[in-house]
Write a protein that holds these residues in place. Structure first.
Motif, PDB file in Angstrom:
ATOM      1  N   LEU A  64      80.440 -43.271  35.607  1.00  0.00           N
ATOM      2  CA  LEU A  64      79.710 -44.526  35.476  1.00  0.00           C
ATOM      3  C   LEU A  64      79.584 -45.224  36.820  1.00  0.00           C
ATOM      4  O   LEU A  64      80.586 -45.556  37.465  1.00  0.00           O
ATOM      5  CB  LEU A  64      80.429 -45.451  34.484  1.00  0.00           C
ATOM      6  N   SER A  65      78.356 -45.462  37.240  1.00  0.00           N
ATOM      7  CA  SER A  65      78.110 -46.235  38.452  1.00  0.00           C
ATOM      8  C   SER A  65      78.001 -47.707  38.089  1.00  0.00           C
ATOM      9  O   SER A  65      77.809 -48.061  36.924  1.00  0.00           O
ATOM     10  CB  SER A  65      76.828 -45.766  39.135  1.00  0.00           C
ATOM     11  N   GLY A  66      78.131 -48.579  39.086  1.00  0.00           N
ATOM     12  CA  GLY A  66      78.019 -50.009  38.849  1.00  0.00           C
ATOM     13  C   GLY A  66      79.346 -50.744  38.873  1.00  0.00           C
ATOM     14  O   GLY A  66      79.403 -51.931  38.555  1.00  0.00           O
ATOM     15  N   LEU A  67      80.426 -50.056  39.273  1.00  0.00           N
ATOM     16  CA  LEU A  67      81.732 -50.712  39.339  1.00  0.00           C
ATOM     17  C   LEU A  67      81.730 -51.786  40.425  1.00  0.00           C
ATOM     18  O   LEU A  67      81.222 -51.565  41.533  1.00  0.00           O
ATOM     19  CB  LEU A  67      82.822 -49.682  39.639  1.00  0.00           C
ATOM     20  N   GLN A 103      84.183 -45.528  41.052  1.00  0.00           N
ATOM     21  CA  GLN A 103      83.556 -45.312  39.744  1.00  0.00           C
ATOM     22  C   GLN A 103      84.548 -45.602  38.628  1.00  0.00           C
ATOM     23  O   GLN A 103      85.759 -45.616  38.835  1.00  0.00           O
ATOM     24  CB  GLN A 103      83.095 -43.861  39.610  1.00  0.00           C
ATOM     25  N   TYR A 140      77.260 -50.846  33.414  1.00  0.00           N
ATOM     26  CA  TYR A 140      77.385 -49.577  34.101  1.00  0.00           C
ATOM     27  C   TYR A 140      76.276 -48.617  33.653  1.00  0.00           C
ATOM     28  O   TYR A 140      75.723 -48.764  32.561  1.00  0.00           O
ATOM     29  CB  TYR A 140      78.755 -48.951  33.815  1.00  0.00           C
TER      30      TYR A 140
END
Length: 231
Positions: free
Chosen positions: A145-148, A175, A131
């Motif tokens: 947090l991005s990237g989930l 997120q 993330y």
């Protein structure tokens, strides 16, 4: 790749807002952090602080500086050919130990049922991702947090809790994030970390910085009994 267009608007008497878009796009957010890194590297004498958000960057400057001169310098930085060259991965990689489920993650089982996974599958998917701290907001030290994994996206609770324990690791929409201190909240709580995300006596006070990368590590509660959790 062509750099996104940048609009500049007044944020305060001593701050300009650089706006690059209005979407939750990881590539756009990465560009925001790249621009912030470039401005920090150039270290203009008037710079006081930089506050990255999802698609914008707050630039705070010395109140004694001429705002229009600061704006002109910012525009020159945005026009510079090597801005794109700054768009490489920056920041630290931080591992966050998490006790998932039980009293530490009261929403784990219901979230897994809603998503069509077992609890262990949900934990495995959550810990498999890397993330990026897109921004700090909501409360001091709270990392968005991005990237989930899109398969883990969950709506917020219909009725927020009056109390969410400090260190709670949760999912809200697309997120994931970590509550740095006890507060109300409506995100789905999967677990809790014993790490202190915000300490005003620490330098810097926030454990995670915008642009940092985060990996969650599942641990057993007995492994951290000696350290304990914040009440």
């Amino acid at each position: 790749m062509t750099s996104p267009a940048c609009g500049i608007e007044a944020l305060a008497d001593d701050a300009w807002l650089l706006r690059f878009g209005d979407t939750l796009d990881p590539a756009l957010n990465h560009h925001v952090h790249a621009v912030a890194a470039r401005i920090r590297a150039m270290a203009p004498h008037w710079l006081r602080d930089l506050v990255p958000a999802f698609a914008s960057l707050g630039v705070f400057f010395d109140p004694s500086a001429d705002p229009q001169r600061v704006r002109a310098e910012l525009e020159a930085m945005m026009d510079a050919a090597d801005v794109a060259q700054t768009a490489q991965r920056t920041g630290n990689t931080v591992e966050i130990p998490v006790v998932y489920g039980g009293e530490y993650g009261p929403d784990l089982e219901s979230a897994a049922d809603e998503l069509g996974f077992s609890s262990s599958q949900l934990v495995a998917r959550h810990t498999a991702g890397e993330y990026t701290v897109a921004m700090i907001g909501f409360a001091p030290g709270f990392p968005y947090l991005s990237g989930l994994d899109p398969a883990l996206a969950l709506p917020r609770l219909a009725t927020p809790r009056a109390r969410v324990a400090a260190g709670s690791v949760a999912i809200g929409g697309a997120q994931t994030g970590i509550y740095p201190r006890e507060s109300p909240g409506g995100w789905r709580i999967l677990g809790r970390t014993p790490l202190v995300l915000f300490d005003p006596q620490r330098d810097p006070p926030t454990l995670l910085q915008p642009g940092d990368r985060v990996r969650f590590i599942a641990i057993d509660a007995v492994a951290i009994d000696a350290d304990g959790f914040a009440a």
